[in-house]
Scaffold this active site. Structure first.
Site, mmCIF file in Angstrom:
data_model
loop_
_atom_site.group_PDB
_atom_site.id
_atom_site.type_symbol
_atom_site.label_atom_id
_atom_site.label_comp_id
_atom_site.label_asym_id
_atom_site.label_seq_id
_atom_site.Cartn_x
_atom_site.Cartn_y
_atom_site.Cartn_z
ATOM 1 N N THR A 143 -36.224 55.911 13.381
ATOM 2 C CA THR A 143 -36.837 54.640 14.067
ATOM 3 C C THR A 143 -36.418 54.090 15.511
ATOM 4 O O THR A 143 -37.129 53.349 16.026
ATOM 5 C CB THR A 143 -36.298 53.406 13.018
ATOM 6 N N ARG A 144 -35.445 54.913 16.276
ATOM 7 C CA ARG A 144 -35.058 54.587 17.383
ATOM 8 C C ARG A 144 -34.475 55.767 18.002
ATOM 9 O O ARG A 144 -33.850 56.627 17.461
ATOM 10 C CB ARG A 144 -34.365 53.586 17.612
ATOM 11 N N VAL A 162 -31.056 57.718 17.514
ATOM 12 C CA VAL A 162 -29.889 57.040 17.379
ATOM 13 C C VAL A 162 -29.843 55.896 16.181
ATOM 14 O O VAL A 162 -28.721 55.249 15.951
ATOM 15 C CB VAL A 162 -29.829 56.149 18.791
ATOM 16 N N SER A 163 -31.204 55.822 15.618
ATOM 17 C CA SER A 163 -31.013 54.950 14.526
ATOM 18 C C SER A 163 -32.139 55.401 13.596
ATOM 19 O O SER A 163 -33.172 55.874 13.869
ATOM 20 C CB SER A 163 -31.684 53.762 14.940
ATOM 21 N N SER A 164 -31.933 55.541 12.320
ATOM 22 C CA SER A 164 -32.923 56.181 11.071
ATOM 23 C C SER A 164 -32.413 55.424 9.919
ATOM 24 O O SER A 164 -31.644 54.868 9.629
ATOM 25 C CB SER A 164 -32.855 57.422 10.925
#
Length: 392
Positions: free
Chosen positions: A79-80, A88-90
């Site tokens: 997601t990011r 760095v985000s998931s």
């Protein structure tokens, strides 16, 4: 005529996901987490994401065809990304989440601390099982915590969401029955050990494995690794931190000038690889991609790569902090040319660890244990085969 609404479809997919996690062995048949996976909406936390399928990176939004089917697949949904393009985000692979939650053996109503709020999906699973009032979740990124707090509230969960560096002690000084980290760390922070009550558990990704630790009466956390390899996105010290990546150092590995020597490649007889060239390739596959847990923990800050410039395969190791680098080019037979520079001899370090691991029969993750004291001292141990210990 019967029609299926998106709500009905999502509910059905949630039940199927929970059942598949059980039938696949990620959850036990009596797991209290089954109801959480069957009830919590994953799509509430991933309105947009990218996923790699068949080597291709695809992006999905809530209105795209097949969106819900991908949301409830056993895939990591990114997601990011940072400025370098590194995720760095998931929302992590559900089967991995399930294995970690299954190892997180806390009782109903336990007070828990989650490190790495991310999308908020795992926080929601914790809230469903334990109650929002018993869950505190921390992330260093204020955008992530704000978004997660809002999305959690929309579906009825209100944990305490904190914006802070989760590798440090939470300022209230509270103690918890468990700490669950959905990010990777190179060392288990001493703050986590100190914040868990005796008998409480810590579950986190360290090296290339998932460790489950239990804190004993003297404040030391001890435990073993889950059997399957796993790796999460690394914990970030700040929201804008951009970690170095191997491709940044391709030029250094390919063109660097340093000390040169030849190396004998330790290629033991292997029934699966009769030809010497195949055995050499198999060795470097293990050498570079570090399946040995001790390599991942003792050389956690070393980047590795395999390159093929002009058809001449070479392998590279880089330690960004010290500027140390190495280039290994296989030659005829079981020989290789090694060229390196900087204060660390990365090849000698890794060769010793790899050789010891091979001589022990390629021990799996479940053969290792870890002890972490309240002041942060780490001891990695392997009982069988070939007992060894490493002070990290």
């Amino acid at each position: 005529m019967t029609t299926t609404t998106p709500h009905d479809e999502a509910a059905d997919l949630r039940r199927r996901l929970a059942d598949s996690l059980t039938s696949g062995g990620a959850l036990s048949h009596t797991s209290p987490w089954h109801k959480a996976f069957a009830a919590v909406s994953r799509e509430a936390f991933v309105p947009r994401f990218s996923v790699r399928s068949g080597g291709e990176l695809r992006s999905f939004g809530a209105k795209d065809a097949g969106y819900l089917a991908v949301v409830y697949s056993d895939d990591t949904l990114v997601t990011r990304r940072d400025e370098a393009g590194t995720p760095v985000s998931s929302s992590s692979t559900p089967s991995l989440m399930a294995r970690m939650l299954e190892a997180f053996t806390v009782a109903d109503g336990a007070q828990v601390l989650e490190i790495g709020t991310g999308t908020g999906y795992n926080s929601a699973l914790l809230c469903h099982r334990l109650g929002s009032e018993n869950v505190t979740t921390i992330d260093v990124d204020p955008d992530l915590t704000a978004t997660a707090r809002e999305r959690l509230a929309v579906i009825g969960y209100t944990p305490l969401v904190v914006t802070s560096d989760g590798t440090r002690a939470y300022t209230t000084g509270a103690r918890y029955d468990g700490v669950l980290a959905t990010c990777g760390v190179d060392r288990v922070p001493a703050a986590w050990v100190r914040q868990v009550r005796p008998g409480g558990v810590i579950v986190t990704n360290i090296g290339d494995g998932i460790i489950r630790l239990v804190v004993d009466g003297d404040g030391t956390a001890r435990g073993g690794f889950l059997p399957d390899e796993a790796s999460f996105m690394r914990a970030r010290p700040t929201a804008d931190h951009v970690a170095p990546t191997a491709p940044e150092f391709t030029g250094l590995v390919v063109n660097g000038k340093g000390v040169a020597r030849t190396m004998d490649v330790p290629v033991p007889d292997d029934d699966e690889h009769d030809e010497m060239v195949d055995r050499v390739k198999a060795f470097f596959g293990e050498f570079v991609h570090r399946p040995a847990l001790e390599i991942g923990m003792l050389q956690h800050d070393v980047l590795a790569m395999t390159l093929d410039p002009e058809g001449d395969t070479m392998h590279g190791l880089v330690h960004p902090e010290s500027g140390s680098w190495a280039r290994i080019t296989p030659r005829a037979g079981a020989r290789a040319l090694v060229e390196y520079g900087g204060p660390r001899d990365l090849v000698t370090e890794r060769l010793a660890l790899t050789t010891q691991w091979l001589a022990a029969g390629r021990p799996h993750l479940g053969a290792y244990t870890l002890a972490v004291t309240a002041d942060g001292a780490h001891t990695l141990s392997r009982a069988e085969p070939a007992a060894r210990s490493w002070a990290l």
